[in-house]
Design a protein around this motif. Structure first.
Motif: not given
Ligand code: ADP
Length: 501
Positions: A373-375, A380-382, A405-407, A410-412, A418-420, A424-426, A435-443, A464-466
């Motif tokens: 769900l998180n991914l 969708v959100k990004y 996968r999404d289009k 993307g992520i610089p 440091r994404l996980f 941390y937020r890109a 909006d976001g708190m940078g929590i989901g990916l670490s979980v 995009g990102t995979t």
């Molecule tokens: P959040 O989305 O609440 O900020 P996450 O831990 O889920 O926290 O994601 C951390 C960061 O990773 C996001 O802030 C965003 O910068 C980047 N990120 C995650 N998923 C994507 C994605 N599908 N496309 C682009 N950036 C993403």
């Protein structure tokens, strides 16, 4: 005018002040400052080593010169002895006519030219000594000429004539002249010798003082650096402990706050959902009211998910996150999650591409659902412009791979490593005001790791990102062996696509 001592004290003041500040005030030196201090220490150490080498050189040169002067003195003495021996032999022979008296004369004659050559080479470039040597050479030749003449006369039986020459005193005069020149040369060498010895002693004292001073400075620097390093390490340790304490407090706070928030929020969500259903059923509310209720439900739901994530984080941090170990059909779970997300995403085409048959892993169904769900929510959100989002599932003999996968944005590249990290937020997520708190990916990372797997990311900014999860397949169940491996459906499943549209 101020006296020199006071001026000197004035000059030392800033230095003393800087030292005081360094030693007592600055508790924590940067690595750079430590490196500079250490480099200074090395410079003094090198200078000291150079001094030691230089001192040894100076002493060796002085010893060389002294040894040389002693050689010259030896040569001068040998020349004088040779002449004395020759003269004694000559006189003995003239008086007695016994040829054995001539032996010292002959051996001195054979030696003298070698001694004069040695003296010439030992004198080096000393011009005054070389002039004297030229004089000695002439006089020595003359002296041997006189001695040979008297010996020849005695040998021919002309004893009175030989005695006449000896008594005439010309030989004695020559001898006196030679002695005088040799004495001048000796005295000059002795003066030189004393000078050399004095200079060597002075340079040794000077070098010893400088060397001792440099050693004291070195030692002082070593003590200062040791003290500073000790204090810096101590201070760093203290800061680290404080940081650890702060992190612990933050985690504790997160845990308490999340627990406390969860109960009222659950009540809020349940009642909001009831209200939403009632509004739907009774059909009396205006469109605007219905939209408001839906927004309340959606946002409350989001808040609960965030709180759940925060709770997970604090459980992971304190090592209290338990995962069930049951057989979970990940393919079915993925299809369900895709359906659920597709239902709430209006602008995205969310699809599943993977096996239609079960693909099992051993793990915690609820946590794995949370991961997917998180991914998917992130995909969708990004992708704020909408677009295709694909959950792809593949497996080989050992592992299962889930790609989301999404289009989207993307992520610089510089943010990827440091994404996980927690919180941390890109940079582009923040500039796009998503909006976001940078929590989901670490979980996600921690939960996947608890299932013996790993998660990786590939992305191009703006394209995009995979995200790829790899997890071990569940061991085959004995009665299922032979049922065949799950087939991979390469086309997108229509049922899911319908839900996505
Ligand atoms: P959040 O989305 O609440 O900020 P996450 O831990 O889920 O926290 O994601 C951390 C960061 O990773 C996001 O802030 C965003 O910068 C980047 N990120 C995650 N998923 C994507 C994605 N599908 N496309 C682009 N950036 C993403």
């Amino acid at each position: 005018m101020r006296p020199a001592r006071v001026q000197l004290a004035g000059a030392w003041k800033p230095l003393a002040h800087a030292l005081y500040k360094l030693l007592y005030r600055s508790k924590h030196l940067s690595n750079r400052a430590l490196a500079v201090l250490f480099a200074g220490f090395m410079v003094v150490l090198l200078f000291n080593s150079w001094l030691a080498y230089h001192s040894a050189q100076v002493q060796a040169n002085a010893n060389d010169r002294i040894a040389h002067t002693e050689l010259v003195l030896d040569d001068l003495e040998a020349i004088a002895n040779n002449l004395d021996n020759a003269e004694t032999g000559q006189r003995g022979y003239i008086l007695t006519g016994i040829t054995s008296y001539l032996e010292p004369y002959q051996s001195s004659r054979a030696n003298i030219s070698g001694r004069l050559d040695a003296l010439s080479s030992d004198l080096g470039n000393d011009t005054s000594q070389r002039t004297s040597l030229a004089q000695v050479n002439l006089l020595v030749n003359e002296k041997y000429g006189e001695m040979q003449q008297t010996i020849d006369l005695r040998r021919n039986g002309q004893t009175p004539q030989a005695e006449q020459i000896v008594l005439g005193g010309s030989g004695q005069q020559l001898m006196d002249q030679i002695r005088a020149v040799l004495a001048t040369m000796r005295s000059r060498e002795e003066t030189l010798l004393h000078g050399e010895e004095r200079a060597a002693r002075a340079s040794l004292t000077e070098l010893s003082i400088t060397f001792a001073f440099a050693a004291v400075v070195d030692l002082a620097l070593l003590v200062i650096i040791g003290w500073l390093v000790y204090r810096t390490l101590h201070e760093r340790e203290r800061l680290l402990a404080r940081e650890r304490e702060a992190v612990q407090m933050r985690d504790q706070f997160l845990s308490i706050a999340s627990h406390e928030l969860k109960t009222p929020l659950t009540a809020l969500l349940t009642n909001a959902q009831l209200l939403e259903r009632r509004t739907e059923r009774e059909g009396q509310a205006s469109d605007a009211s219905r939209r408001s209720v839906t927004t309340i439900v959606r946002q409350t739901h989001r808040m609960r998910m965030l709180i759940d994530a925060m709770l997970d984080i604090s459980r992971i941090a304190s090592g209290q996150l338990d995962v069930e170990r049951e057989r979970v059909d990940l393919a079915a779970l993925a299809r369900g999650v895709v359906g659920e997300v597709a239902a709430s995403a209006d602008h995205h085409a969310i699809a599943y591409d993977g096996p239609a048959t079960p693909v099992d892993v051993v793990g915690d169904r609820m946590r794995l659902e949370e991961v997917l769900l998180n991914l998917l929510h992130n995909a969708v959100k990004y992708s704020p412009e909408g677009g295709a989002v694909m959950l792809e599932l593949r497996n080989d003999d050992r592992d299962i791979y889930v790609m989301v996968r999404d289009k989207g944005i993307g992520i610089p590249a510089e943010d990827v490593p440091r994404l996980f990290e927690r919180f941390y937020r890109a940079t582009n997520a923040q500039t796009s005001r998503i909006d976001g708190m940078g929590i989901g990916l670490s979980v996600v990372r921690d939960v996947v790791a608890l299932h013996g797997g790993e998660v990786t990311v590939e992305s191009m900014e703006g394209q995009g990102t995979t995200f790829t999860i790899r997890m071990p397949l569940a061991p085959a169940v004995p009665d299922e062996i032979g049922a065949g491996k799950p087939e991979v459906a390469s086309e997108v499943r229509p049922a899911v696509r319908e839900q996505a549209s």
